[in-house]
Design an enzyme around this catalytic site. Structure first.
Site, short mmCIF file in Angstrom:
data_model
loop_
_atom_site.label_atom_id
_atom_site.label_comp_id
_atom_site.label_asym_id
_atom_site.label_seq_id
_atom_site.Cartn_x
_atom_site.Cartn_y
_atom_site.Cartn_z
N SER A 142 0.87 -1.18 0.00
CA SER A 142 0.00 0.00 0.00
C SER A 142 0.90 1.22 0.00
O SER A 142 2.08 1.15 0.35
CB SER A 142 -0.89 0.01 1.25
OG SER A 142 -1.51 1.26 1.43
N TYR A 155 -1.92 -1.52 10.40
CA TYR A 155 -1.97 -1.68 8.94
C TYR A 155 -0.71 -1.08 8.30
O TYR A 155 -0.09 -1.71 7.44
CB TYR A 155 -3.23 -0.99 8.40
CG TYR A 155 -3.50 -1.26 6.94
CD1 TYR A 155 -4.01 -2.48 6.53
CD2 TYR A 155 -3.25 -0.28 5.98
CE1 TYR A 155 -4.27 -2.73 5.18
CE2 TYR A 155 -3.52 -0.51 4.64
CZ TYR A 155 -4.03 -1.74 4.24
OH TYR A 155 -4.29 -1.97 2.92
#
Length: 325
Positions: A142, A155
């Site tokens: 990401s 995350y």
């Protein structure tokens, strides 16, 4: 080998990027092995994949945080199709909240799924690829694997780790002189998937997709393109590419920009939300979906229309200046 003859394993294939990726490979005539926790959603995804001519599918319900389950996934893929040409480590979960407010069991679950799930996937896929002499391992990281965010610490940590895993594996294969196996990492920007509705949320506010939002099909296309033309890393979404570039040239400025954008646009401060573990420990019910309802397709079309208008205006202005010259 032609792309249509490849055998592709996709984890997290029940929704979002994974589901879009599975269908993208099926559209090319690949054999697709779909893995996730939700069997009902996997079968719905497999049915969609099976509509494409030449596509073959195999559904293997899998919790990627369970090493035995991932090993079984690889074994089932080889038993059914004889090989594994592409393995996409995509399965991921998220937990939002101030660092002190996220329960440790939620923190640990995010790391188990996102980090160890990718580790287990790589350890299951690479021996098969080594034996057959070829293969492509694709890890979905990401942009928060380049610039972390507030409110999603586990995350961000996990996506930095996934990025590091890809770099380390590429180096290991190089020093061992292994040819024919590629390890690629994809860093998507904000994508229109059910990810945000399914995340654990301990912020006290509704979590929304942070703009700009892009379609999961855009990520799926990037993944398919990597099999044709492998690259170390690919960032999906112009805003993501700009942020990653900024993080290299001015990391402190990139951190400030991310903090401000996250606080203002990732949380709806006008709408309270009760604390929830989301789908971390228990899968979400239903048949799953590719999109999350955040308008990724519409917003992309609007951005392209605005860009086209701006370019047209610039061309007209340039033409007038030339005419006056």
């Amino acid at each position: 080998m032609r792309l249509r003859d490849r055998v592709v394993v996709v984890t997290g294939a029940s929704s979002g990027i994974g589901r879009a990726t599975a269908e993208a490979f099926a559209r090319k005539g690949c054999a697709v092995v779909l893995a996730a926790r939700r069997e009902e959603a996997l079968r719905a995804a497999a049915e969609e994949c099976g509509r494409h001519r030449g596509a073959r599918t195999l559904v293997v319900p899998t919790d990627v945080s369970d090493v035995k389950a991932v090993e079984d996934l690889a074994r089932r893929a080889v038993e059914e199709f004889g090989r594994i040409d592409v393995w996409v480590n995509n399965a991921a979960v998220n937990a939002f909240g101030r660092f002190e407010d996220v329960p440790l069991e939620d923190f640990r679950k995010v790391l188990d799924v996102n980090v160890m799930g990718s580790v287990y996937g790589a350890r299951a896929a690479l021996p098969v690829m080594r034996e057959q002499g070829s293969g492509t391992l694709i890890n979905i990281s990401s942009i928060v694997g380049a610039v972390a965010q507030p409110y999603s610490h586990p995350y961000g940590m996990s996506k930095h780790a996934v990025r590091a895993l890809g770099s380390g594996l590429r180096q290991q294969l190089r020093v061992e002189g292994v040819k024919g196996i590629d390890v690629c990492t994809v860093l998507p920007a904000t994508i229109d998937t059910p990810h945000f509705q399914q995340a654990a949320n301990h912020t006290g506010h509704k979590v929304v997709a942070m703009p700009p939002v892009y379609t999961p099909e855009r990520v799926a296309k990037a993944v398919v393109d990597l099999v044709r033309h492998p690259r170390r890393e690919v960032v999906v979404g112009p805003a993501g590419r700009a942020l990653v570039r900024q993080s290299r040239m001015a990391p402190a400025l990139a951190e400030r920009a991310m903090a401000r954008q996250t606080d203002k646009t990732h949380l709806d401060h006008d709408e309270d939300a009760p604390a929830t573990h989301g789908a971390l420990h228990v899968p979400a019910p239903g048949e799953g979906a590719v999109h999350g309802g955040w308008g990724g397709r519409r917003r992309t079309a609007l951005r392209r229309a605005a860009l086209a208008t701006a370019l047209a205006g610039a061309a007209v202005t340039a033409g007038r200046r030339m005419a006056r010259a």
